[in-house]
Design a protein around this motif. Structure first.
Motif, PDB file in Angstrom:
ATOM      1  N   ARG A  46      -5.992   6.634  11.884  1.00  0.00           N
ATOM      2  CA  ARG A  46      -5.132   6.135  10.814  1.00  0.00           C
ATOM      3  C   ARG A  46      -4.465   4.841  11.273  1.00  0.00           C
ATOM      4  O   ARG A  46      -3.556   4.863  12.105  1.00  0.00           O
ATOM      5  CB  ARG A  46      -4.067   7.159  10.432  1.00  0.00           C
ATOM      6  CG  ARG A  46      -3.197   6.719   9.265  1.00  0.00           C
ATOM      7  CD  ARG A  46      -2.122   7.734   8.953  1.00  0.00           C
ATOM      8  NE  ARG A  46      -1.235   7.269   7.892  1.00  0.00           N
ATOM      9  CZ  ARG A  46      -1.423   7.507   6.594  1.00  0.00           C
ATOM     10  NH1 ARG A  46      -2.463   8.229   6.218  1.00  0.00           N
ATOM     11  NH2 ARG A  46      -0.585   7.042   5.701  1.00  0.00           N
ATOM     12  N   THR A  58      -2.470  -3.928  -0.961  1.00  0.00           N
ATOM     13  CA  THR A  58      -1.989  -2.710  -1.625  1.00  0.00           C
ATOM     14  C   THR A  58      -1.135  -3.016  -2.851  1.00  0.00           C
ATOM     15  O   THR A  58      -1.021  -2.185  -3.747  1.00  0.00           O
ATOM     16  CB  THR A  58      -1.187  -1.845  -0.634  1.00  0.00           C
ATOM     17  OG1 THR A  58      -0.107  -2.624  -0.079  1.00  0.00           O
ATOM     18  CG2 THR A  58      -2.072  -1.363   0.503  1.00  0.00           C
ATOM     19  N   THR A  62      -5.791  -1.325  -6.288  1.00  0.00           N
ATOM     20  CA  THR A  62      -5.519   0.119  -6.340  1.00  0.00           C
ATOM     21  C   THR A  62      -5.943   0.780  -5.039  1.00  0.00           C
ATOM     22  O   THR A  62      -6.802   1.661  -4.998  1.00  0.00           O
ATOM     23  CB  THR A  62      -6.253   0.765  -7.521  1.00  0.00           C
ATOM     24  OG1 THR A  62      -7.666   0.479  -7.397  1.00  0.00           O
ATOM     25  CG2 THR A  62      -5.745   0.247  -8.839  1.00  0.00           C
ATOM     26  N   VAL A  63      -5.322   0.361  -3.955  1.00  0.00           N
ATOM     27  CA  VAL A  63      -5.579   0.931  -2.638  1.00  0.00           C
ATOM     28  C   VAL A  63      -4.241   1.049  -1.921  1.00  0.00           C
ATOM     29  O   VAL A  63      -3.364   0.186  -2.076  1.00  0.00           O
ATOM     30  CB  VAL A  63      -6.584   0.059  -1.841  1.00  0.00           C
ATOM     31  CG1 VAL A  63      -6.035  -1.337  -1.590  1.00  0.00           C
ATOM     32  CG2 VAL A  63      -6.965   0.715  -0.523  1.00  0.00           C
ATOM     33  N   ASP A  64      -4.034   2.124  -1.191  1.00  0.00           N
ATOM     34  CA  ASP A  64      -2.807   2.356  -0.437  1.00  0.00           C
ATOM     35  C   ASP A  64      -3.092   2.263   1.057  1.00  0.00           C
ATOM     36  O   ASP A  64      -4.241   2.325   1.491  1.00  0.00           O
ATOM     37  CB  ASP A  64      -2.224   3.728  -0.779  1.00  0.00           C
ATOM     38  CG  ASP A  64      -1.833   3.826  -2.246  1.00  0.00           C
ATOM     39  OD1 ASP A  64      -1.271   2.850  -2.784  1.00  0.00           O
ATOM     40  OD2 ASP A  64      -2.121   4.877  -2.857  1.00  0.00           O
ATOM     41  N   ARG A  65      -2.033   2.181   1.852  1.00  0.00           N
ATOM     42  CA  ARG A  65      -2.208   2.067   3.296  1.00  0.00           C
ATOM     43  C   ARG A  65      -2.983   3.255   3.864  1.00  0.00           C
ATOM     44  O   ARG A  65      -3.806   3.112   4.762  1.00  0.00           O
ATOM     45  CB  ARG A  65      -0.843   1.953   3.990  1.00  0.00           C
ATOM     46  CG  ARG A  65      -0.069   0.707   3.614  1.00  0.00           C
ATOM     47  CD  ARG A  65       1.260   0.640   4.354  1.00  0.00           C
ATOM     48  NE  ARG A  65       2.125  -0.391   3.808  1.00  0.00           N
ATOM     49  CZ  ARG A  65       2.095  -1.671   4.147  1.00  0.00           C
ATOM     50  NH1 ARG A  65       1.215  -2.075   5.050  1.00  0.00           N
ATOM     51  NH2 ARG A  65       2.925  -2.543   3.600  1.00  0.00           N
ATOM     52  N   ASP A  67      -5.334   4.766   2.577  1.00  0.00           N
ATOM     53  CA  ASP A  67      -6.754   4.698   2.247  1.00  0.00           C
ATOM     54  C   ASP A  67      -7.579   4.040   3.337  1.00  0.00           C
ATOM     55  O   ASP A  67      -8.810   4.079   3.299  1.00  0.00           O
ATOM     56  CB  ASP A  67      -6.956   3.931   0.930  1.00  0.00           C
ATOM     57  CG  ASP A  67      -6.389   4.680  -0.266  1.00  0.00           C
ATOM     58  OD1 ASP A  67      -6.371   5.929  -0.216  1.00  0.00           O
ATOM     59  OD2 ASP A  67      -5.955   4.032  -1.229  1.00  0.00           O
ATOM     60  N   ARG A  96     -13.637   2.199   7.840  1.00  0.00           N
ATOM     61  CA  ARG A  96     -13.396   2.736   6.511  1.00  0.00           C
ATOM     62  C   ARG A  96     -13.734   1.670   5.472  1.00  0.00           C
ATOM     63  O   ARG A  96     -13.385   0.497   5.646  1.00  0.00           O
ATOM     64  CB  ARG A  96     -11.936   3.172   6.344  1.00  0.00           C
ATOM     65  CG  ARG A  96     -11.618   3.731   4.956  1.00  0.00           C
ATOM     66  CD  ARG A  96     -12.393   5.015   4.668  1.00  0.00           C
ATOM     67  NE  ARG A  96     -12.226   5.474   3.300  1.00  0.00           N
ATOM     68  CZ  ARG A  96     -11.283   6.327   2.912  1.00  0.00           C
ATOM     69  NH1 ARG A  96     -10.401   6.783   3.797  1.00  0.00           N
ATOM     70  NH2 ARG A  96     -11.207   6.704   1.663  1.00  0.00           N
ATOM     71  N   ALA A  98     -12.902   1.020   1.616  1.00  0.00           N
ATOM     72  CA  ALA A  98     -12.036   1.468   0.515  1.00  0.00           C
ATOM     73  C   ALA A  98     -12.417   0.714  -0.755  1.00  0.00           C
ATOM     74  O   ALA A  98     -12.365  -0.527  -0.796  1.00  0.00           O
ATOM     75  CB  ALA A  98     -10.575   1.226   0.861  1.00  0.00           C
ATOM     76  N   ARG A  99     -12.788   1.447  -1.781  1.00  0.00           N
ATOM     77  CA  ARG A  99     -13.112   0.837  -3.077  1.00  0.00           C
ATOM     78  C   ARG A  99     -11.848   0.773  -3.930  1.00  0.00           C
ATOM     79  O   ARG A  99     -10.998   1.667  -3.876  1.00  0.00           O
ATOM     80  CB  ARG A  99     -14.206   1.628  -3.774  1.00  0.00           C
ATOM     81  CG  ARG A  99     -15.519   1.623  -2.996  1.00  0.00           C
ATOM     82  CD  ARG A  99     -16.632   2.308  -3.763  1.00  0.00           C
ATOM     83  NE  ARG A  99     -17.886   2.246  -3.031  1.00  0.00           N
ATOM     84  CZ  ARG A  99     -18.735   1.228  -3.068  1.00  0.00           C
ATOM     85  NH1 ARG A  99     -18.463   0.189  -3.857  1.00  0.00           N
ATOM     86  NH2 ARG A  99     -19.831   1.243  -2.376  1.00  0.00           N
ATOM     87  N   SER A 100     -11.738  -0.281  -4.729  1.00  0.00           N
ATOM     88  CA  SER A 100     -10.506  -0.482  -5.491  1.00  0.00           C
ATOM     89  C   SER A 100     -10.781  -1.276  -6.762  1.00  0.00           C
ATOM     90  O   SER A 100     -11.885  -1.779  -6.986  1.00  0.00           O
ATOM     91  CB  SER A 100      -9.476  -1.206  -4.627  1.00  0.00           C
ATOM     92  OG  SER A 100      -9.975  -2.474  -4.230  1.00  0.00           O
ATOM     93  N   ARG A 116     -14.297  -4.022  -2.865  1.00  0.00           N
ATOM     94  CA  ARG A 116     -14.207  -3.063  -1.766  1.00  0.00           C
ATOM     95  C   ARG A 116     -13.712  -3.784  -0.517  1.00  0.00           C
ATOM     96  O   ARG A 116     -13.989  -4.976  -0.314  1.00  0.00           O
ATOM     97  CB  ARG A 116     -15.541  -2.376  -1.495  1.00  0.00           C
ATOM     98  CG  ARG A 116     -16.667  -3.313  -1.083  1.00  0.00           C
ATOM     99  CD  ARG A 116     -17.942  -2.529  -0.855  1.00  0.00           C
ATOM    100  NE  ARG A 116     -19.015  -3.413  -0.401  1.00  0.00           N
ATOM    101  CZ  ARG A 116     -20.238  -3.000  -0.083  1.00  0.00           C
ATOM    102  NH1 ARG A 116     -20.539  -1.699  -0.188  1.00  0.00           N
ATOM    103  NH2 ARG A 116     -21.152  -3.852   0.326  1.00  0.00           N
TER     104      ARG A 116
END
Length: 246
Positions: A46, A58, A62-65, A67, A96, A98-100, A116
């Motif tokens: 993490r 962020t 639409t992505v958070d930490r 994610d 990782r 992350a799609r957003s 992404r």
């Protein structure tokens, strides 16, 4: 760049492999204390994701930490230098994708504006591993029996390679135009780490190894992200796997 570093690490480790064949043992014991151990683990990592580039991402997407947390793999090779101290060489990878979507705007076709973000970290480190209790005990002159549980702490430093990449469709917030692009930044930067772990012996040669590790690093961002401060590469990881004694 990654190939050169992994090649250098391999060149350092290969000459030590003949040591692995020198510790033969019997049922429940080894004939001598192990000279080296190899640990291979998997788990989750993490990232702290606390620098302004993550704040911008962020806020707008639409992505958070959280994610950016993802799977990780780690491997360590330790060589005995004293009864409770090992020289520790290690590497690993956490990644990782992350799609957003854009939080505030849609395309002219009323469809989401999608992208992404890929975040990858690869540390290559050296340090010292201190066993908090003896790994085992010697019986007579010809037998070494491992302890059932062997906790340890470790610390050190090295270099970390990172990749931060965004691709897809984005909004120019000055003109509100939508454009497609790929933004990329990589760097090799110093890293320091500390870890706490333990090994549960399954046999004289094999144990279950679990470790909690914290990495501290910051890296320069490339020209695609020139308006941001250095990226935060720090984070915590929890991994578990097998340890082999040689």
């Amino acid at each position: 760049m990654r190939t050169r570093f992994f090649g250098g690490l391999l060149a350092l480790l290969v000459p030590t492999l003949p040591l692995f064949a020198q510790s033969k043992g019997g049922d429940g014991f080894l004939f001598s204390a192990p000279r080296a151990t190899l640990s291979i683990r998997g788990g989750v990592a993490r990232p702290s994701a606390s620098s302004d580039v993550f704040s911008f991402v962020t806020e707008r997407l639409t992505v958070d930490r959280g994610d950016f947390a993802g799977l990780s793999v780690a491997t360590d090779l330790a060589f005995r230098v004293q009864s409770r101290v090992d020289l520790l060489l290690g590497t690993g990878i956490s990644t990782r994708v992350a799609r957003s979507q854009d939080r505030y705007y849609e395309g002219t076709d009323d469809l989401p504006i999608e992208q992404r973000t890929t975040f990858r970290r690869i540390p290559i480190t050296a340090g010292l591993k201190l066993h908090l209790r003896p790994e085992g005990r010697t019986i007579g002159k010809l037998a070494w029996v491992p302890s059932k549980l062997s906790p340890y702490v470790a610390a050190g430093g090295g270099m970390m390679y990172y990749l931060f990449k965004q691709d897809g469709d984005f909004v120019d917030y000055r003109t509100l135009d939508v454009f497609s692009t790929a933004l990329r930044s990589t760097d090799l930067t110093p890293v320091a780490f500390g870890s706490l772990g333990t090994t549960y012996s399954l046999s004289p040669r094999i144990g279950l190894n679990a470790e909690l590790r914290y990495d501290y690093a910051r890296g320069a961002l490339g020209s695609d992200f020139r308006d941001f401060s250095p990226i935060d590469l720090s984070g915590v990881g929890l991994t578990a796997g097998l340890l082999f004694r040689f």
